[in-house]
Write a protein that holds these residues in place. Structure first.
Motif, mmCIF file in Angstrom:
data_model
loop_
_atom_site.group_PDB
_atom_site.id
_atom_site.type_symbol
_atom_site.label_atom_id
_atom_site.label_comp_id
_atom_site.label_asym_id
_atom_site.label_seq_id
_atom_site.Cartn_x
_atom_site.Cartn_y
_atom_site.Cartn_z
ATOM 1 N N ALA A 29 -62.687 21.227 22.073
ATOM 2 C CA ALA A 29 -61.328 21.707 21.787
ATOM 3 C C ALA A 29 -60.873 22.675 22.879
ATOM 4 C CB ALA A 29 -61.304 22.406 20.435
ATOM 5 N N PRO A 30 -59.564 22.695 23.186
ATOM 6 C CA PRO A 30 -58.473 21.960 22.530
ATOM 7 C C PRO A 30 -58.220 20.560 23.079
ATOM 8 C CG PRO A 30 -57.559 23.465 24.134
ATOM 9 C CD PRO A 30 -59.054 23.685 24.165
ATOM 10 N N ALA A 31 -59.087 20.077 24.004
ATOM 11 C CA ALA A 31 -58.892 18.718 24.522
ATOM 12 C C ALA A 31 -59.003 17.688 23.397
ATOM 13 C CB ALA A 31 -59.904 18.430 25.623
ATOM 14 N N SER A 32 -59.884 17.941 22.417
ATOM 15 C CA SER A 32 -59.979 17.098 21.236
ATOM 16 C C SER A 32 -59.819 17.978 20.011
ATOM 17 C CB SER A 32 -61.313 16.348 21.197
ATOM 18 O OG SER A 32 -62.396 17.258 21.156
ATOM 19 N N VAL A 33 -59.241 17.418 18.972
ATOM 20 C CA VAL A 33 -58.927 18.185 17.774
ATOM 21 C C VAL A 33 -59.254 17.364 16.547
ATOM 22 C CG1 VAL A 33 -57.100 19.534 18.890
ATOM 23 C CG2 VAL A 33 -56.540 17.343 17.793
ATOM 24 N N TYR A 34 -59.279 18.035 15.393
ATOM 25 C CA TYR A 34 -59.348 17.347 14.120
ATOM 26 C C TYR A 34 -57.933 16.952 13.699
ATOM 27 C CZ TYR A 34 -64.064 19.314 13.766
ATOM 28 O OH TYR A 34 -65.362 19.652 14.003
ATOM 29 N N THR A 35 -57.838 15.840 12.989
ATOM 30 C CA THR A 35 -56.546 15.377 12.496
ATOM 31 C C THR A 35 -56.612 15.235 10.992
ATOM 32 O OG1 THR A 35 -56.099 14.154 14.538
ATOM 33 C CG2 THR A 35 -54.798 13.569 12.613
ATOM 34 N N LEU A 36 -55.643 15.835 10.315
ATOM 35 C CA LEU A 36 -55.556 15.740 8.863
ATOM 36 C C LEU A 36 -54.293 14.972 8.508
ATOM 37 C CD1 LEU A 36 -56.573 16.551 6.044
ATOM 38 C CD2 LEU A 36 -55.203 18.645 6.244
ATOM 39 N N ALA A 37 -54.477 13.854 7.833
ATOM 40 C CA ALA A 37 -53.328 13.037 7.441
ATOM 41 C C ALA A 37 -52.826 13.472 6.076
ATOM 42 C CB ALA A 37 -53.718 11.559 7.394
ATOM 43 N N ALA A 38 -51.556 13.798 5.991
ATOM 44 C CA ALA A 38 -50.948 14.142 4.709
ATOM 45 C C ALA A 38 -50.480 12.852 4.057
ATOM 46 C CB ALA A 38 -49.779 15.090 4.916
ATOM 47 N N SER A 39 -51.361 12.227 3.290
ATOM 48 C CA SER A 39 -51.120 10.865 2.828
ATOM 49 C C SER A 39 -50.329 10.791 1.531
ATOM 50 C CB SER A 39 -52.460 10.152 2.636
ATOM 51 O OG SER A 39 -53.247 10.819 1.674
ATOM 52 N N GLU A 40 -49.923 11.940 0.970
ATOM 53 C CA GLU A 40 -49.161 11.880 -0.270
ATOM 54 C C GLU A 40 -47.868 11.089 -0.098
ATOM 55 O OE1 GLU A 40 -51.834 15.357 -0.317
ATOM 56 O OE2 GLU A 40 -50.369 14.558 1.072
ATOM 57 N N GLY A 41 -47.340 11.057 1.117
ATOM 58 C CA GLY A 41 -46.101 10.344 1.352
ATOM 59 C C GLY A 41 -46.304 8.938 1.865
ATOM 60 N N MET A 42 -47.508 8.393 1.727
ATOM 61 C CA MET A 42 -47.822 7.073 2.250
ATOM 62 C C MET A 42 -47.570 5.983 1.214
ATOM 63 S SD MET A 42 -49.075 6.964 5.389
ATOM 64 C CE MET A 42 -49.673 8.134 6.612
ATOM 65 N N SER A 43 -47.121 4.844 1.689
ATOM 66 C CA SER A 43 -47.173 3.614 0.906
ATOM 67 C C SER A 43 -48.196 2.708 1.585
ATOM 68 C CB SER A 43 -45.803 2.942 0.837
ATOM 69 O OG SER A 43 -45.320 2.629 2.137
ATOM 70 N N TRP A 44 -49.026 2.043 0.792
ATOM 71 C CA TRP A 44 -50.165 1.315 1.329
ATOM 72 C C TRP A 44 -49.980 -0.184 1.163
ATOM 73 C CZ3 TRP A 44 -53.458 4.082 4.137
ATOM 74 C CH2 TRP A 44 -53.522 5.465 3.908
ATOM 75 N N THR A 45 -50.279 -0.915 2.238
ATOM 76 C CA THR A 45 -50.179 -2.374 2.246
ATOM 77 C C THR A 45 -51.552 -2.962 2.545
ATOM 78 O OG1 THR A 45 -47.905 -2.269 3.075
ATOM 79 C CG2 THR A 45 -49.080 -4.365 3.316
ATOM 80 N N PRO A 46 -52.083 -3.848 1.690
ATOM 81 C CA PRO A 46 -53.395 -4.448 1.961
ATOM 82 C C PRO A 46 -53.392 -5.241 3.267
ATOM 83 C CG PRO A 46 -52.734 -4.820 -0.323
ATOM 84 C CD PRO A 46 -51.523 -4.274 0.391
ATOM 85 N N VAL A 47 -54.406 -5.032 4.068
ATOM 86 C CA VAL A 47 -54.614 -5.802 5.287
ATOM 87 C C VAL A 47 -55.697 -6.854 5.059
ATOM 88 C CG1 VAL A 47 -55.392 -5.694 7.696
ATOM 89 C CG2 VAL A 47 -53.830 -3.950 6.803
ATOM 90 N N ALA A 48 -56.785 -6.454 4.399
ATOM 91 C CA ALA A 48 -57.869 -7.383 4.096
ATOM 92 C C ALA A 48 -58.666 -6.849 2.921
ATOM 93 C CB ALA A 48 -58.787 -7.573 5.309
ATOM 94 N N SER A 49 -59.152 -7.757 2.109
ATOM 95 C CA SER A 49 -60.079 -7.405 1.032
ATOM 96 C C SER A 49 -61.107 -8.530 0.922
ATOM 97 C CB SER A 49 -59.348 -7.199 -0.298
ATOM 98 O OG SER A 49 -58.700 -8.379 -0.698
ATOM 99 N N ASP A 50 -62.323 -8.170 0.567
ATOM 100 C CA ASP A 50 -63.393 -9.164 0.575
ATOM 101 C C ASP A 50 -64.402 -8.833 -0.513
ATOM 102 O OD1 ASP A 50 -65.119 -11.221 1.316
ATOM 103 O OD2 ASP A 50 -64.751 -10.903 3.450
ATOM 104 N N ASP A 51 -64.613 -9.781 -1.421
ATOM 105 C CA ASP A 51 -65.683 -9.626 -2.410
ATOM 106 C C ASP A 51 -66.945 -10.367 -1.977
ATOM 107 O OD1 ASP A 51 -65.003 -12.269 -2.801
ATOM 108 O OD2 ASP A 51 -64.336 -12.015 -4.875
ATOM 109 N N PHE A 52 -66.888 -10.966 -0.783
ATOM 110 C CA PHE A 52 -68.040 -11.597 -0.124
ATOM 111 C C PHE A 52 -68.597 -12.794 -0.894
ATOM 112 C CE2 PHE A 52 -68.063 -7.108 1.275
ATOM 113 C CZ PHE A 52 -67.717 -7.331 2.592
ATOM 114 N N GLU A 53 -67.748 -13.440 -1.668
ATOM 115 C CA GLU A 53 -68.176 -14.677 -2.335
ATOM 116 C C GLU A 53 -68.047 -15.881 -1.419
ATOM 117 O OE1 GLU A 53 -69.766 -14.533 -5.115
ATOM 118 O OE2 GLU A 53 -69.361 -12.378 -5.250
ATOM 119 N N VAL A 54 -67.433 -15.672 -0.236
ATOM 120 C CA VAL A 54 -67.375 -16.717 0.784
ATOM 121 C C VAL A 54 -68.591 -16.560 1.687
ATOM 122 C CG1 VAL A 54 -66.065 -17.656 2.718
ATOM 123 C CG2 VAL A 54 -64.870 -16.790 0.699
#
Length: 276
Positions: A29-54
């Motif tokens: 630091a300060p060249a690299s930092v920690y990042t905290l995402a304030a996700s309360e305002g996020m809407s989430w869209t599935p990209v992939a899900s896998d139950d591994f039955e394939v």
């Protein structure tokens, strides 16, 4: 501090010793930092899900273990390994080593190094964040040297060229970890990560010290892309037009009060059917 609930907070720690030395975390630091995402305002869209039955879902296995490599199959239960997968329907999951019915608990447990299960690349480009979830079974408290190893989950933003640790289970798993457990993390909580078009995830089970009983299993994996919602309090662009401008200031308060007095629907911020 961001003006929207979706903003990302970047920070680092710096302390000075009585001898005058400055110590930072992260070390660069300060060249690299920690990042905290304030996700309360996020809407989430599935990209992939896998139950591994394939049978061939595009995951790969590498490592240097002598026994206990990751396999995709119907597990045979032992004192250290699950009898059933986690999915509500089906029977398959990833786990470390397929033994024989009635075999010893350490017949093919993880021994002699690491075994790594790596996902295909996922496209999260255009997103403000990503979220990874999976169900984990992990046993590390048997044998001659219990509670000595860890299970590590890492993520890569560049198709595996660089990896960053996102989650570590162990070494002491004797309490609070019995059976399948849900693990989840946001990408922007991991220093160095971002939502790109080539995000990969890998799971590392190891027995690198004195011999012990180490078993792991993973099932019902999912990855989602997060997008920032507009801040509810960002109502006005300062001209009275009632359009968001990316910030919250006195103009937004004045706009709300004016609409509230009129009973206008745009002042109904909690969606209860009336301005309040």
């Amino acid at each position: 501090v961001p003006t929207s609930v979706c903003g990302n907070v970047e920070y680092y720690f710096s302390v000075q010793s009585t001898g005058g030395a400055t110590i930072t975390s992260p070390a660069s630091a300060p060249a690299s930092v920690y990042t905290l995402a304030a996700s309360e305002g996020m809407s989430w869209t599935p990209v992939a899900s896998d139950d591994f039955e394939v049978a061939n879902p595009g995951w790969t296995v590498t490592g240097d273990v002598t026994t206990g490599t990751w396999v995709l199959n119907d597990p045979i239960g032992t004192a250290a390994q699950p009898e059933d997968d986690h999915s509500a329907a089906g029977a398959l999951c990833w786990f470390t080593g397929q033994g024989t019915p009635g075999g010893a608990v350490g017949e093919v447990d993880v021994d002699g190094g690491q075994t790594t299960l790596t996902s295909p690349a996922f496209d999260l480009s255009g997103g403000d964040d990503g979220r990874v979830s999976f169900w984990l079974w992990y046993h590390n408290f048997g044998g001659a040297a219990p509670n000595a190893d860890v299970f590590t989950t890492q993520v890569s933003p560049d198709n595996g060229s660089n990896w960053f640790t996102a989650d570590v289970v162990g070494p002491d798993t004797a309490t609070g970890f019995n059976g399948w457990a849900l693990r989840s993390f946001n990408l922007l909580e991991v220093p160095g990560m971002s939502a790109t078009s080539q995000v990969r995830v890998r799971f590392i089970a190891e027995d690198v010290g004195s011999g012990s009983i180490v078993e792991a299993a993973m099932d019902d994996f999912s990855i989602e892309k997060g997008a920032c919602n507009l801040c509810l309090a960002d109502l006005d662009n300062g001209s009275g037009a009632g359009t968001p401008d990316g910030g919250v200031d006195i103009n937004d308060l004045l706009y709300f009060l004016a609409k509230f007095e009129l009973g206008d629907a745009s002042a109904d911020l909690d969606n209860d059917g009336e301005p309040s």
